[in-house]
Design a protein around this motif. Structure first.
Motif, PDB file in Angstrom:
ATOM      1  N   LEU A 101       0.652  -1.183  -0.013  1.00  0.00           N
ATOM      2  CA  LEU A 101       0.012   0.067   0.104  1.00  0.00           C
ATOM      3  C   LEU A 101       0.862   1.293   0.019  1.00  0.00           C
ATOM      4  CD1 LEU A 101      -2.675   1.550   0.319  1.00  0.00           C
ATOM      5  CD2 LEU A 101      -2.613   1.057   2.600  1.00  0.00           C
ATOM      6  N   GLU A 102       1.937   1.298   0.769  1.00  0.00           N
ATOM      7  CA  GLU A 102       2.598   2.484   1.007  1.00  0.00           C
ATOM      8  C   GLU A 102       3.622   2.668  -0.507  1.00  0.00           C
ATOM      9  OE1 GLU A 102       4.194   3.923   4.758  1.00  0.00           O
ATOM     10  OE2 GLU A 102       6.162   3.139   3.958  1.00  0.00           O
ATOM     11  N   HIS A 103       3.881   1.660  -0.882  1.00  0.00           N
ATOM     12  CA  HIS A 103       4.727   1.540  -2.142  1.00  0.00           C
ATOM     13  C   HIS A 103       3.705   2.064  -3.381  1.00  0.00           C
ATOM     14  CE1 HIS A 103       7.417   0.289  -5.181  1.00  0.00           C
ATOM     15  NE2 HIS A 103       6.620  -0.362  -5.978  1.00  0.00           N
ATOM     16  N   ARG A 104       2.505   1.818  -3.286  1.00  0.00           N
ATOM     17  CA  ARG A 104       1.609   2.130  -4.306  1.00  0.00           C
ATOM     18  C   ARG A 104       1.343   3.762  -4.304  1.00  0.00           C
ATOM     19  NH1 ARG A 104      -2.962  -0.320  -6.949  1.00  0.00           N
ATOM     20  NH2 ARG A 104      -4.002   1.249  -8.126  1.00  0.00           N
ATOM     21  N   ALA A 126      -5.479  -4.617  15.768  1.00  0.00           N
ATOM     22  CA  ALA A 126      -6.194  -4.780  14.793  1.00  0.00           C
ATOM     23  C   ALA A 126      -5.967  -5.914  13.714  1.00  0.00           C
ATOM     24  CB  ALA A 126      -5.824  -3.461  13.991  1.00  0.00           C
ATOM     25  N   SER A 127      -7.020  -6.034  12.973  1.00  0.00           N
ATOM     26  CA  SER A 127      -6.663  -7.431  12.156  1.00  0.00           C
ATOM     27  C   SER A 127      -7.571  -7.154  10.699  1.00  0.00           C
ATOM     28  CB  SER A 127      -7.099  -8.612  12.615  1.00  0.00           C
ATOM     29  OG  SER A 127      -6.948  -9.738  11.832  1.00  0.00           O
ATOM     30  N   GLY A 128      -6.918  -7.478   9.633  1.00  0.00           N
ATOM     31  CA  GLY A 128      -7.672  -7.115   8.214  1.00  0.00           C
ATOM     32  C   GLY A 128      -8.023  -5.778   7.933  1.00  0.00           C
ATOM     33  N   THR A 151      -8.349   2.929  -0.160  1.00  0.00           N
ATOM     34  CA  THR A 151      -9.642   2.257   0.024  1.00  0.00           C
ATOM     35  C   THR A 151      -9.697   1.150  -1.308  1.00  0.00           C
ATOM     36  OG1 THR A 151     -10.542   3.997   1.065  1.00  0.00           O
ATOM     37  CG2 THR A 151     -11.989   2.476   0.209  1.00  0.00           C
ATOM     38  N   ALA A 152      -9.436   1.636  -2.545  1.00  0.00           N
ATOM     39  CA  ALA A 152      -9.597   0.930  -3.621  1.00  0.00           C
ATOM     40  C   ALA A 152      -8.498  -0.373  -3.425  1.00  0.00           C
ATOM     41  CB  ALA A 152      -9.343   1.392  -4.964  1.00  0.00           C
ATOM     42  N   LEU A 153      -7.378  -0.189  -3.078  1.00  0.00           N
ATOM     43  CA  LEU A 153      -6.351  -1.316  -3.196  1.00  0.00           C
ATOM     44  C   LEU A 153      -6.861  -2.299  -2.088  1.00  0.00           C
ATOM     45  CD1 LEU A 153      -3.799  -2.226  -4.450  1.00  0.00           C
ATOM     46  CD2 LEU A 153      -2.527  -0.877  -2.746  1.00  0.00           C
ATOM     47  N   TRP A 154      -7.333  -1.694  -0.876  1.00  0.00           N
ATOM     48  CA  TRP A 154      -7.672  -2.737   0.323  1.00  0.00           C
ATOM     49  C   TRP A 154      -8.993  -3.329  -0.023  1.00  0.00           C
ATOM     50  CZ3 TRP A 154     -12.286  -2.405   3.351  1.00  0.00           C
ATOM     51  CH2 TRP A 154     -12.303  -3.165   4.485  1.00  0.00           C
ATOM     52  N   GLN A 200      -9.635  -4.328  -3.046  1.00  0.00           N
ATOM     53  CA  GLN A 200      -9.079  -5.245  -4.017  1.00  0.00           C
ATOM     54  C   GLN A 200      -8.324  -6.502  -3.290  1.00  0.00           C
ATOM     55  OE1 GLN A 200      -6.215  -3.729  -6.568  1.00  0.00           O
ATOM     56  NE2 GLN A 200      -6.167  -5.634  -8.029  1.00  0.00           N
ATOM     57  N   HIS A 201      -7.719  -6.083  -2.397  1.00  0.00           N
ATOM     58  CA  HIS A 201      -6.907  -7.168  -1.555  1.00  0.00           C
ATOM     59  C   HIS A 201      -7.828  -8.341  -0.921  1.00  0.00           C
ATOM     60  CE1 HIS A 201      -3.749  -8.934   0.980  1.00  0.00           C
ATOM     61  NE2 HIS A 201      -4.654  -8.565   2.048  1.00  0.00           N
ATOM     62  N   ARG A 202      -9.068  -7.601  -0.316  1.00  0.00           N
ATOM     63  CA  ARG A 202      -9.988  -8.365   0.398  1.00  0.00           C
ATOM     64  C   ARG A 202     -10.722  -9.353  -0.489  1.00  0.00           C
ATOM     65  NH1 ARG A 202     -12.234  -7.122   5.453  1.00  0.00           N
ATOM     66  NH2 ARG A 202     -14.282  -7.600   4.686  1.00  0.00           N
ATOM     67  N   SER A 203     -10.968  -8.863  -1.874  1.00  0.00           N
ATOM     68  CA  SER A 203     -11.707  -9.672  -2.744  1.00  0.00           C
ATOM     69  C   SER A 203     -10.967 -10.797  -3.199  1.00  0.00           C
ATOM     70  CB  SER A 203     -11.902  -8.660  -3.844  1.00  0.00           C
ATOM     71  OG  SER A 203     -11.085  -8.368  -4.614  1.00  0.00           O
ATOM     72  N   LEU A 204      -9.486 -10.823  -3.172  1.00  0.00           N
ATOM     73  CA  LEU A 204      -8.664 -11.650  -3.476  1.00  0.00           C
ATOM     74  C   LEU A 204      -8.190 -12.794  -2.367  1.00  0.00           C
ATOM     75  CD1 LEU A 204      -6.315  -9.902  -5.800  1.00  0.00           C
ATOM     76  CD2 LEU A 204      -7.903 -11.181  -6.548  1.00  0.00           C
TER      77      LEU A 204
END
Length: 385
Positions: free
Chosen positions: A53-56, A308-310, A372-375, A377-381
């Motif tokens: 995320l930070e890299h993005r 925190a988790s996920g 938010t978009a990357l998070w 996407q990560h959750r969907s995968l």
């Protein structure tokens, strides 16, 4: 008597420092020789953290982070001397234990030197939980408590020692210890001057190259806190995003905090602003354990990321560029360690140490949307539990 003890010790320490008398440091060999028994608290290891995320958000930041930690031992030392509010430790021969990473850049002039004739006696066996910054929430939770967690399996061999804190009293220290099963009657405090401890179980803080302990130790601490909070996964689905407020902080307040919260509401539908001073510890833990989004200005409240988790975790910081800001980096790594997505967001301007500040709203809008978009996407995968 407390002020008198401080006064005598400060006069002695400042005078000795000005006259050029050094604080002699105990060598590792000398500490080992003085130890009656030794326990391993932490074995060296490494882990790679995903910093996607930070890299993005800023490609100049690394996509992965190397985390490492070193061997750390606890030793039983007899007839030690503790000095000052923090509880600096000296061997019976007067040599200072400077092997704690928190003391790497600590000047001799800030170390109170022992005065034997004013020493208070402590005969109970004690586990050392004092040291630099133990009166700070973030340091206490992430740098002090892990060594206690790592040592608890050996407490029977250690003769069930009392927990020895420094002289500075903070009411929240007991609540953290209660969450680990330590009762108030098993907590002692060193004096403000010199305290003679007959049997001290001493370990330095167990962070080394990385500002966090072995993830397995932190995981045990996390489990203890969640058990204490009576956390239930059943409540996770309905939890709202949370913004950690600094409205009740004495300094470094986020002046446009309400605007930031309003933007979270616009993109996420809701946002709960938390003033942690108004919440009991168990409630804080449940909020952090279930929130899908956790954000706010850099502050000690982010130590609760331990549970925190996920979640998506965004730490708003100052500075002109993506520097390795010490505590924002530590909180980011803490979040990544437990399966969250996390990034530091920098305002692009430096501030004075205690100055209030604002985060640029247009910049935040774009960063929040990207994160938010990357998070999502990560959750969907992610594989189903």
């Amino acid at each position: 008597m407390v002020n008198l003890a401080r006064c005598f010790h400060d006069i002695w320490s400042q005078g000795a420092s000005r006259l050029g008398f050094p604080v002699y440091e105990a060598s590792e060999a000398e500490i080992t020789q003085q130890a009656a028994q030794t326990w391993t608290l932490q074995a060296r290891g490494t882990r790679v953290l995903d910093n996607a995320l930070e890299h993005r958000i800023n490609p100049a930041c690394p996509a992965t982070l190397d985390m490492c930690w070193q061997d750390v031992s606890c030793r039983e030392l007899h007839h030690t001397l503790l000095t000052g509010d923090d509880g600096m430790v000296f061997l019976a021969n007067g040599r200072h234990l400077r092997n704690c990473p928190s003391l790497r850049h600590h000047p001799d002039r800030k170390i109170r030197r022992p005065l034997h004739f004013m020493a208070q006696k402590m005969k109970e066996p004690c586990f050392y939980l004092a040291g630099r910054n133990y009166e700070n929430h973030g340091h206490f939770l992430l740098h002090h408590l892990p060594r206690l967690m790592a040592a608890q399996n050996s407490f029977t061999e250690m003769k069930q020692p009392k927990i020895l804190l420094g002289n500075r009293v903070k009411r929240w220290q007991e609540r953290y210890l209660a969450a680990m099963g330590i009762q108030a009657e098993n907590i002692l405090r060193a004096g403000a001057g010199t305290t003679h401890v007959e049997s001290l179980f001493y370990a330095p803080q167990i962070w080394t190259d990385t500002a966090l302990a072995d993830p397995e130790i932190l995981h045990k601490l996390r489990c203890a806190f969640l058990t204490h909070s009576q956390f239930s996964h059943a409540s996770a689905a309905s939890q709202a995003p949370v913004l950690i407020s600094r409205a009740d902080a004495p300094d470094r307040k986020l002046l446009n905090e309400r605007e930031i919260a309003a933007e979270v509401e616009r993109q996420w539908g809701t946002c709960e602003v938390l003033e942690l001073s108004k919440l009991d510890f168990a409630t804080q833990l449940r909020k952090f354990a279930t929130a899908p989004l956790i954000l706010g200005a850099l502050g000690q409240g982010f130590a609760n990321l331990l549970v925190a988790s996920g979640a998506l975790c965004l730490i708003l910081d100052t500075e002109e560029q993506w520097s390795e800001s010490y505590f924002s980096r530590t909180f980011r790594d803490l979040a990544l360690m437990h399966g969250n997505m996390a990034a530091r967001l920098f305002a692009g301007r430096s501030i004075q140490k205690r100055e209030h500040w604002s985060y640029p709203l247009p910049k935040f809008k774009q960063e929040l949307a990207t994160a938010t978009a990357l998070w999502k996407q990560h959750r969907s995968l992610a594989p189903s539990p």
